[in-house]
Design an enzyme around this catalytic site. Structure first.
Site, PDB file in Angstrom:
ATOM      1  CB  SER B  44     -40.899  23.833  13.360  1.00  0.00           C
ATOM      2  OG  SER B  44     -40.905  25.151  12.778  1.00  0.00           O
ATOM      3  CG  ASN B  92     -30.554  24.088  10.048  1.00  0.00           C
ATOM      4  OD1 ASN B  92     -30.951  25.275   9.993  1.00  0.00           O
ATOM      5  ND2 ASN B  92     -30.705  23.296  11.073  1.00  0.00           N
ATOM      6  CB  ILE B  94     -32.304  28.063   7.221  1.00  0.00           C
ATOM      7  CG1 ILE B  94     -32.312  26.430   7.231  1.00  0.00           C
ATOM      8  CG2 ILE B  94     -33.321  28.518   6.305  1.00  0.00           C
ATOM      9  CD1 ILE B  94     -31.482  26.014   6.023  1.00  0.00           C
ATOM     10  CB  CYS B 156     -34.425  29.205  16.321  1.00  0.00           C
ATOM     11  SG  CYS B 156     -33.772  29.204  14.838  1.00  0.00           S
ATOM     12  CE  LYS B 193     -38.235  22.657  17.893  1.00  0.00           C
ATOM     13  NZ  LYS B 193     -38.397  22.368  16.422  1.00  0.00           N
ATOM     14  CB  ILE B 219     -34.447  19.162  22.374  1.00  0.00           C
ATOM     15  CG1 ILE B 219     -33.741  18.076  21.387  1.00  0.00           C
ATOM     16  CG2 ILE B 219     -34.550  18.662  23.640  1.00  0.00           C
ATOM     17  CD1 ILE B 219     -32.323  17.708  21.513  1.00  0.00           C
ATOM     18  N   GLY B 277     -36.439  15.250  17.898  1.00  0.00           N
ATOM     19  CA  GLY B 277     -34.775  15.151  17.780  1.00  0.00           C
ATOM     20  C   GLY B 277     -34.204  14.021  17.401  1.00  0.00           C
ATOM     21  CB  THR B 300     -32.930  15.757  10.367  1.00  0.00           C
ATOM     22  OG1 THR B 300     -32.907  16.993  10.936  1.00  0.00           O
ATOM     23  CG2 THR B 300     -31.812  15.411   9.450  1.00  0.00           C
TER      24      THR B 300
END
Lengths: 295, 343
Positions: B44, B92, B94, B156, B193, B219, B277, B300
């Site tokens: 995600s 990041n 965002i 998050c 998550k 993770i 991860g 990533t």
């Protein structure tokens, strides 16, 4: 964004076939089959740097300087690199025959006028890289083209000789006066627009310069089309890091990705007041803007 | 001066470890009431909502496509800079930019359905009630049949109050999971998550499973920070951000290991773990499977290689086949059986 077609954007093992120092920059030519054929001026390519196990994962994106779809060795793509960090230093140090993974062409191209109207092309530093190719396409459509190239000093100008081949007239400015007119491109731009009767000003360079191009173009009754520089992690629209506030046709401001919705925007659609000292703020009236206190 | 290129290097790099046919082993995985044809998913927030990556590979080939966390209303996200490169990764901030659940189900979910993708929808909220509301809107949408699971992003780090991530508090985490579980049909798996930024991830995992989570995704990013040494100020506009990429992979493998071990010991009910991860290669994915993951997400690495999720699927399948596993199921958690008895 148009409906995607599976597997449409090439990702290729490019091979460096020519590299040369030009002032403060490195002008590099890669064989990149499939990319040259699709590319248009204003689009960019994204390089993976450091090889397959590189610790620098993020793509380095460069505006396409020129393409040759039918070169001797297959299509080639040319870029101009300023080596300022570990990724660009790795790229600039590549030797002929070295390989590099290239994705592209990416982003939206410069829109071309439907009528053969006069145009001014303004480049700051190596931001001028895509403008010569654009100039050629504009002149093929019957548009008279003038160019303005500006930089801090002579070694940071790119393509003055090429500009003289690509455009009807060229004006050069440097901050230190080492060549051309001492000052900024915005100092000479009003006169160039007036003299040429230009309807469109194309710009590529640092954000502050693009803002001043937009302001001058607006004052002279011309439309500014600018290629923005915002740092990108992916270049393909998935990381959401290269956003900036841009007002759409509906008058609504959104944080849009400069990689897929740009990098070319109409200058008067960018919310320039949001940029200050390296920060890009979210305007309070942008869609989904945070309440006071932030997200 | 141009020199002639060597011909071998001008082929498409999609061939890099990405053989066109998957080996004939059983890659299917069971998550809650759903069987996925293979264990590979996007992570995600690293894949947008499908259209962008579909220009590089057919997203319907993945076990599931995990969408960017969506909240109730549209969100602009934070200002820029939002990103800093780090050794083998990135930071990041965002700020959960997104269209809001109503626009998401009308546009993105419909599109995912139109291309035959299996959607794992990641949802987020600033309150437990918002999570439930987002789940309810998703449930009522006309493309809901494309949904194979809901990933509840309780971890998050890019929320206004960074100290109050739901996944850092077992009770708060359980409340969100229970509310979301209530809004969704039983055959839709709900996955929690989790954050690695906790003292005891097993405790949070147990709390989520007891509240009704059908699976655990481990993770999320670690909270980190980078200083811009030219300006001597935080590099991100959001000051802190989430650290991701291969640099954090050992943390993910450790978290998967600890929770899987706790399941083997009966300290919490056994549910599938989805590893995420820093996965960049099939070998990385295999580490997670061996530690206890039933499925693996690629995040990533997609920024480095747009075809990474598809490539890693093929590399993982070949890695399993090469080692003689008849199916992925035979490799899940296998490293737990291979400890030195004298240790």
């Amino acid at each position: 964004m148009t409906e995607p077609v599976a597997g449409r954007i090439p990702q290729v093992a490019g091979e460096l076939i020519a590299t040369r120092r030009v002032g403060a920059y490195q002008h590099m030519t890669f064989v990149a089959p499939g990319i040259a054929e699709l590319a248009r001026p204003g689009q960019f390519v994204a390089f993976a740097v450091g090889g397959q196990t590189s610790a620098n994962l993020l793509r380095r994106c460069f505006s396409i300087h020129r393409v040759s779809p039918s070169g001797t060795y297959g299509g080639t793509v040319e870029v101009v690199v300023a080596a300022k960090g570990p990724g660009t230093q790795w790229l600039a140090a590549l030797r002929p025959h070295d390989g590099v993974d290239i994705v592209g062409p990416l982003g939206r191209a410069f829109p071309l006028p439907k009528e053969p109207v006069p145009c001014v092309l303004v480049g700051g530093g190596y931001g001028s890289a895509p403008l010569f190719w654009l100039a050629t396409q504009l002149r093929e459509r019957g548009c008279p083209v003038e160019m303005v190239l500006g930089a801090a000093s002579e070694d940071r100008l790119f393509g003055v000789v090429e500009a003289r081949r690509s455009a009807g007239a060229v004006t050069v400015t440097t901050d230190d006066g080492s060549v051309g007119t001492r000052g900024w491109v915005s100092d000479v731009l009003p006169e160039v627009i007036r003299r040429s009767g230009s309807a469109v000003v194309y710009g590529c360079g640092p954000m502050g310069m693009l803002e001043s191009i937009t302001r001058v173009a607006g004052a002279e009754g011309a439309v500014a089309q600018v290629a923005v520089e915002e740092s990108m992690a992916c270049g393909i629209g998935v990381c959401m890091t290269c956003v900036m506030p841009v007002t759409g046709n509906d008058g609504v401001t959104r944080m849009v990705r400069s990689c897929v919705e740009g990098p070319i925007f109409r200058g008067d659609r960018i919310r320039w007041e949001s940029f200050e000292s390296g920060w890009g703020r979210v305007p309070a009236d942008a869609v989904g803007a945070p309440a006071r206190g932030g997200h | 001066m141009a020199t002639a290129p060597t011909t071998s290097s001008t082929r498409h790099t999609s061939a890099r470890g990405d053989q066109h046919r998957l080996p004939a082993i059983d890659l299917s995985v069971q998550i809650g009431g759903r069987t996925l044809p293979n264990p590979l998913m996007t992570a995600s927030g690293c894949a947008a909502n499908g259209k962008e990556l579909h220009r590089f590979f057919d997203v319907s080939q993945l076990g599931a496509f995990v969408t960017k966390s969506v909240m109730g209303g549209p969100r602009s996200g934070r200002g820029t800079p939002r990103m800093a490169e780090t050794p083998s990764g990135m930071l990041n901030s965002i700020g959960l930019q997104g269209p809001g659940i109503h626009a998401f189900v009308k546009d993105d979910l419909r599109w995912l359905k139109s291309v035959g993708a299996r959607a794992m929808v990641s949802i987020a909220g600033s309150s437990s009630g918002e999570y439930a509301e987002v789940a309810a809107v998703l449930r009522a949408s006309d493309a809901f049949d494309a949904v194979v699971g809901v990933e509840v992003n309780i971890s998050c780090p890019n929320v206004a109050n960074r100290g109050l991530v739901f996944a850092c508090d077992p009770l708060a985490a359980a409340k969100v999971i229970a509310l979301v579980r209530e809004k969704l049909p039983r055959d839709i798996p709900v996955l929690a998550k989790l954050s690695p930024d906790v003292t005891d991830i097993v405790e949070v995992a147990r709390s989520c499973v007891k509240a009704g989570a059908d699976g655990l995704v481990m993770i999320n990013t670690l909270l980190g920070m980078v200083i811009d040494t030219d300006r001597l100020r935080p590099q991100l506009a959001g000051v802190t951000g989430g650290l991701s990429g291969p640099g954090i992979r050992p943390v993910a493998v450790r978290a998967i290991w600890q929770v899987h071990a706790a399941m083997l010991e009966g300290r919490l009910p056994t549910v599938p773990i989805v590893g995420v991860g820093g996965v960049r290669t099939g070998d990385d994915a295999l580490q997670m499977v061996a530690a206890g993951a039933s499925a693996v997400q690629v995040g990533t690495a997609t920024f480095n290689d747009p075809r990474a999720p598809h490539r890693v699927l093929h590399e993982l399948a070949h890695a399993l086949a090469t080692r003689g596993f008849p199916g992925i199921h035979d490799a899940i958690g296998i490293a737990h059986t291979r400890l030195d008895p004298q240790r």
